[in-house]
Design a protein around this motif. Structure first.
Motif, short mmCIF file in Angstrom:
data_model
loop_
_atom_site.label_atom_id
_atom_site.label_comp_id
_atom_site.label_asym_id
_atom_site.label_seq_id
_atom_site.Cartn_x
_atom_site.Cartn_y
_atom_site.Cartn_z
N LYS A 100 0.84 -1.21 0.00
CA LYS A 100 0.00 0.00 0.00
C LYS A 100 0.87 1.26 0.00
N GLU A 101 1.88 1.27 0.85
CA GLU A 101 2.78 2.43 0.92
C GLU A 101 3.56 2.60 -0.37
N MET A 102 4.00 1.50 -0.94
CA MET A 102 4.80 1.58 -2.16
C MET A 102 3.96 2.06 -3.33
N LYS A 103 2.68 1.75 -3.33
CA LYS A 103 1.81 2.22 -4.40
C LYS A 103 1.76 3.76 -4.39
N LYS A 104 1.74 4.34 -3.20
CA LYS A 104 1.76 5.81 -3.08
C LYS A 104 3.10 6.37 -3.55
N LYS A 105 4.18 5.73 -3.15
CA LYS A 105 5.52 6.17 -3.58
C LYS A 105 5.65 6.06 -5.10
N TYR A 106 5.08 4.99 -5.64
CA TYR A 106 5.12 4.78 -7.10
C TYR A 106 4.39 5.92 -7.81
N ALA A 107 3.25 6.32 -7.29
CA ALA A 107 2.48 7.40 -7.91
C ALA A 107 3.31 8.69 -7.96
N ILE A 108 4.03 8.97 -6.89
CA ILE A 108 4.89 10.16 -6.85
C ILE A 108 6.02 10.02 -7.86
N ALA A 109 6.67 8.85 -7.87
CA ALA A 109 7.77 8.63 -8.81
C ALA A 109 7.30 8.74 -10.25
N LYS A 110 6.13 8.21 -10.53
CA LYS A 110 5.57 8.25 -11.89
C LYS A 110 5.31 9.69 -12.33
N LEU A 111 4.74 10.49 -11.43
CA LEU A 111 4.48 11.90 -11.76
C LEU A 111 5.78 12.66 -12.02
N LYS A 112 6.76 12.44 -11.18
CA LYS A 112 8.05 13.13 -11.37
C LYS A 112 8.73 12.67 -12.65
N HIS A 113 8.60 11.38 -12.95
CA HIS A 113 9.22 10.84 -14.17
C HIS A 113 8.54 11.42 -15.41
N GLN A 114 7.22 11.56 -15.37
CA GLN A 114 6.47 12.13 -16.50
C GLN A 114 6.75 13.61 -16.69
N ALA A 115 7.09 14.29 -15.60
CA ALA A 115 7.36 15.73 -15.67
C ALA A 115 8.68 16.05 -16.34
N LYS A 116 9.57 15.05 -16.43
CA LYS A 116 10.89 15.28 -17.03
C LYS A 116 10.79 15.45 -18.52
#
Length: 116
Positions: A100-116
């Motif tokens: 559950k926690e990692m799913k939230k971390k993944y969402a943050i990582a995905k957004l930052k990755h897409q912003a690049k």
């Protein structure tokens, strides 16, 4: 970041987690251990993928997960807890919470990755 692979691993856990919980609650230790260790390995891969680390670069399935940007709090200690209690309900509970926690971390990582 391999979004499809990460999301596939999350989906796999979501599909099987209820069954694993039932095994743990009914004290079917051998079956519980098998699932928990398998999905613990999958969780480690998710963490590495979110941090853009190739799992083939990790030697002997050991890595200092506490140093990673996208990982649950106290991840190293919790991974060790799960490994030593993989056949008990507490190991399953901890694994489920980490997903559950990692799913939230993944969402943050995905957004930052897409912003690049």
């Amino acid at each position: 970041m391999n979004v499809e692979e990460i999301e596939s691993k999350f989906s796999s856990w979501e599909e099987i987690s209820t069954q694993v919980e039932e095994l743990a609650e009914t004290r079917q230790f051998k079956e519980t251990k098998s699932y928990v260790l398998n999905y613990l390995g999958e969780l480690k891969q998710i963490i590495l993928l979110c941090n853009q680390i190739d799992s083939s670069d990790v030697i002997d399935n050991w890595y200092d997960f506490d140093q990673l940007q996208y990982a649950p709090i106290n991840v190293g200690e919790r991974l060790e807890f799960i490994e030593t209690r993989c056949h008990h309900r507490h190991g399953y509970i901890q694994l489920n919470e980490m997903y559950k926690e990692m799913k939230k971390k993944y969402a943050i990582a995905k957004l930052k990755h897409q912003a690049k």
